[in-house]
Structure formats: C-alpha cells, structure tokens
Write an enzyme that holds these catalytic residues in place. Sequence first.
Site, mmCIF file in Angstrom:
data_model
loop_
_atom_site.group_PDB
_atom_site.id
_atom_site.type_symbol
_atom_site.label_atom_id
_atom_site.label_comp_id
_atom_site.label_asym_id
_atom_site.label_seq_id
_atom_site.Cartn_x
_atom_site.Cartn_y
_atom_site.Cartn_z
ATOM 1 N N GLY A 27 0.842 -1.229 -0.081
ATOM 2 C CA GLY A 27 0.103 0.104 -0.112
ATOM 3 C C GLY A 27 0.843 1.224 -0.149
ATOM 4 C CB CYS B 288 5.465 -3.909 0.133
ATOM 5 S SG CYS B 288 6.444 -2.553 -0.227
ATOM 6 C CE1 TYR B 289 1.423 1.070 6.036
ATOM 7 C CE2 TYR B 289 -0.350 -0.385 5.378
ATOM 8 C CZ TYR B 289 0.326 0.294 6.004
ATOM 9 O OH TYR B 289 -0.402 1.182 7.114
ATOM 10 C CG HIS C 21 5.646 -5.320 -4.607
ATOM 11 N ND1 HIS C 21 4.705 -5.005 -3.872
ATOM 12 C CD2 HIS C 21 6.344 -3.957 -4.207
ATOM 13 C CE1 HIS C 21 4.554 -3.996 -3.442
ATOM 14 N NE2 HIS C 21 5.363 -3.301 -3.100
ATOM 15 C CD GLU D 175 2.577 -7.965 -5.242
ATOM 16 O OE1 GLU D 175 3.383 -8.707 -4.769
ATOM 17 O OE2 GLU D 175 2.296 -6.726 -5.232
ATOM 18 C CG ASP E 167 -11.066 -4.783 -21.728
ATOM 19 O OD1 ASP E 167 -10.407 -5.888 -22.050
ATOM 20 O OD2 ASP E 167 -10.567 -3.615 -21.385
ATOM 21 C CE LYS F 83 -6.594 -5.164 -22.129
ATOM 22 N NZ LYS F 83 -7.955 -4.408 -22.479
#
Length: 599
Positions: free
Chosen positions: A54, A81-82, A167, A169, A224, A370
């Site tokens: 965050g 992280c945060y 991170h 991710e 989309d 996406k």
Amino acid sequence: MLHKDKIAVLDFGGQYAHLIANRIRRLGVYSEIMDPESETSQLNDFAGIIFSGGPHSVYEKNAPLFNKKILEMGKPVLGICYGHQLVSYALGGEVKPGKVREFGRAEITISESPIFKGISPKNVVWMSHGDSVAKFPEGFKGIASTSDCPVAAVEHSAKKIYGFQFHPEVTHSAEGMKMMSNFLEICGCSKSWDMKSYTNAIGEEIRTKVGNRNVFLLVSGGVDSVVAFALLNKVLTDKRVLGLHIDNGLMRKDETASVMDYMKKHNFTNLNVVDASGKFLSRLEGVHEPEKKRKIIGDTFIDVQREALDNLKLDPEKWILGQGTIYPDTIESGSTKHAAVIKTHHNRVPIIEQMIKEGRVIEPLAELYKDEVRDLGRELGLPEELIERHPFPGPGLGVRLLCSDGTLIAPAEDDSAKAVALTKEQGYNAYVLPIRSVGVQGDFRTYAQPLAVEGNLEWNALSNLSTTITNAVRSINRVVLVLKRRNTLQPELYKAYTTADRLHLLREADAIVTDFLHKEKLYSSIWQMPVVLLPVGNGSEKDSLVLRPVSSSEAMTADFFKIPEKALTSLAEKLIVLPGLSAVMYDLTNKPPATIEWE
Ligand code: XMP
C-alpha cells in the site's frame, strides 16, 4: 466452493491487493479481497491471509487500520511490502525510513525456508519502498537480504508468518510466482479455481444483478467490450442485450467500419452504430487539461447512450448500462478506499459512479485483468483475431493527442538542470521538452516534463540512463530518445487543441505504425504501442510524434519495448515526412515512473 481452499487478501490501497488476487487465481486458487478491519469471524473460513502492499507508512496519521486479532487466528500469514512492515510493527518490531528509497529491480540472497522452496539462492525481485523493518519482532528471523535492504524477508516458522519487503506478485520478480505458490502450499490450499468455474459463477452474478431488466452495452470493439458483450449474450441471450458502438471521432483510421465488419462476420447481430464524432469534437474544443478531456469524453459517452435509448424508445428503467470495465480501469481512477487518482478512465466519470451506486450499471469484468479477460474470451469461443487485439483506451486518440493553451506551468522544484548534466556525462545531448505528461510514482500521480535525449541508439545505455534520470530528478517523469528531427532548434510549445487536422495527422501516423507492427511480426510481442502527438516543434512544423511501445502482462507495470534498430530507423523515416511533423521520438520510460498513455 470450499472456503478452506480460499485465500483472503487484505487491501491496504494502491494496486496491490487485486494484483495479488489475480496471481493467486493464476495459480488455480480462489482468493477474495477483504477489508483489513474485517472481524475474525469473517476470516474463519480462509486457509491463509495476505497483507497487501500500500502507498502508506505505518507511522502516518492516515495509515489504514487493521484488526490486530487477525494475527492471533493462527492462520498462515504473508505480509508484502507495506503489509510486511505493518505485521512486524504490530507484533513489536521497528519500522524506519530506509537510508535510500528503493525503486526497481534488486538482487536478493535468500536462506533456507519453506517459502523459498525451489527458489534460486540469488534472484531478482521488484522493490518499491521508502520505509523498511529495522528490527523484527521476537521469534522472527531474517531469511533474505539485498545490498540496500539487510532484511528483505522474515519468517516466524512456528506461527507460519512470513514477510517480504519486495513484491512477489509483479512480473519483474522473476521467481515471485513460485514464492506465492509456496505460500499456498504452506496454507494447504488445493487448486480448484479455473476459468470454466469462474465463467459459471460470473453468469450467476449477472443473472442476479440484472434481474428482469435488460442490458444496453457500449461496444468499442476492443477486447474488453467484445468479451463482455459475448458473455452477456451467452448468459442473458441476445434478445435481452443490445450493443451500441459509438464513433466518437477519436477512433483509429477506418476503425468503426472494420469493427462493424468483424462483429458481423462473427455473428453479433444485436449491435447498432451511431456517429457522434461531431458532438465529441465540439465539446473538446479549446480544452487542454488531460483530466478535463477525459471527463468530457466519459460524460459524452453517457449522453450519446441516453439519446440512443430515447431514439430506440427503450425504457431506461428496464435497460441498465453495461460496460467492459476491467480492474485496472477502476484502480487508476481512484475508486477504492485507499487509492489515489492517477487518471480517470472514461468508464469511471462521476455520472457513472452515481449510476453504479444506484445499481444501474453492470460490469461483468470489473474484477479481472486483461490476461484473464483474454482467457475468458477463449473460454467463450471467441476467435484469436479478436482476443489478441492490442488494448486501446476508451477515450481513444483523445488521450494521445496532447493539447496546450500555449503556456507551461513551471515545476515547484525544478531540478531538470541536473538531468541535463547527468545525460551529458553519458555522452548524450539533452533538453527538457516544454510539455507535461502523466506518470505514477509510489502510487501517486505525477504531471511533469519529459527529458529528450539525442545520441546513439544503444538500448542498454539508454535504459540505464532513463532509470537514473527519473530516480534522481524529481521534476522529470519520462525520458524520450529523439529518432529524427527536421531541424536543430530548441523545440517550442504551441497552442493546440483537439482539431480535425491534428487528429488526421495522428491517425495517419498511427496507421503507419500498426502496419509496421504487422509487417515486422512485432504485433504479438508488444503489449500495445500508443502513438502520441505533442504540440511541440518549430516554425510551421508544430507537432512532434512519440512512439510508446511497451511490454507488460497486465498494464499495471510495463517496460518500454526495444524495437530492433534497423526496422525502427526505417519506421522513423516514413513518419518524419508527414506534413507538419517536427520530430519523431521514442519513449524510454518504464511504468512506473511513467504511465503507458501520456495523459
Ligand atoms: P496507463 O496509461 O494508465 O494505462 O498506464 C493502463 C492501460 O489502460 C488503458 N487506458 C484506458 N482504458 N479507458 C480504458 O478503457 C481509459 O480511459 C483508459 N486510459 C488508459 C491504457 O491504454 C493501458 O492499456
């Protein structure tokens, strides 16, 4: 669905929680975004809990709160992280502002731990932080370090609590997915999530939300909106769904005609088209600020949609609005509790936010990225030709045609002289361009000038230079390489708006670039390649072009793409002869610190 096979992701703002949830789905496990202040009873059924990153500091007055009892539930925890700092702080550790702010790739050295099972002893991860954990709580030990961060990961093996300063991710963390997968194993999760079951679940949600109403969907023809259209058609049948393609005058060359052709070819018959280009262009007259342009375009879409409902004599109470909004559209528009506005996507203007509150909008893809939308498209049997199209923003060329009232607001703290000096040290000529563009740094919006550099095309040197400049110089958020220039004068800023002539120039350039990507067989290796027109030049050549090819996996982060030199030179030669063009440039900036589109 077995809840024990599900992971809770506590959302501490920014883009992080949803990206983590996406990654967990990619690993075949259910995940749910949860409020950090949730009661423990709401979390009982989860197999493990992730504290997301965050944009805050644990000592900040407005730092998001969380329910400390969550840490006493005895469930495996991963803080990122945060989230890692917060867990350490809450358990009695100490968090301090780091000696250096670390942004970007870092090499970590790891020691043995179940969370690092099968991971290389030295590997690359993505860091984005100022603070770090200076002293970890009792029972914890450090399990990884980088040169700038002595404790890059911690573990409490008995309690199965882990914390990463980096991170895992983001795709830049080379073995991050493996680390996340290890965490899922520690939680004992089985893999029961797949696109088929998701499609069924989302179908149920659509039926419940729409009830006995119908859906009127805006279909630009991009991935989309077409996937959303196909999904709604499947779930509700094409009698209860009506598509509307709006030509907003900001489309690519011949786009509307070709969209209508291929939709027909693929048997979408419940689709109307309306030419509203005059309305969009007249409302954009004399407007130059990016956010104003975005709001005008978003509002005009709604006005045109309402007029169309009127003309078709459809009862607005019985027809709700459908949109192909995907998750990154909502996050950049600052829609979640702790997120900052980076840019307002066309499907998130205030009038739509209001309609959402009133339950008059359905966005079946709003949780997805996406890559998942493309998978869903495949699951629905859509042809690759549709699925593989590059992303194109709803406001179209409107956000790629930069405008100006002829004046430039000086930065509060101008340290651009440092950028010029640093660049010259590397043997490149440099000057600051008299225009601003949007960027994102530490989760917040920036609006700053780019640095233009001139010299040899050596990708590695240029890539390092770009990172050095944007890290060291606050008043610069992008770096571009000048590929071709008609003269050597210092470029000037011109007063310029969204006019038919400038749109024509941009459209022609964009068509040349798309053709080039297909011919050079680069289309599938590039995520998207915006072509941007800047009101910057000299004499009668008042505009310059920027090429912005990027590679990415979900558009939340991106790397500038390096097109082979020979091909690029011939492309620049084709472009520079377009009438009115002063220069052709190439964007050398990753995201962050720049965004993909310039505004
Ligand atoms: P940025 O420029 O924020 O873009 O890095 C991330 C992705 O979003 C697309 N984009 C939009 N898509 N409506 C959309 O549907 C919008 O208003 C919008 N603005 C940006 C952009 O092309 C990229 O793929």
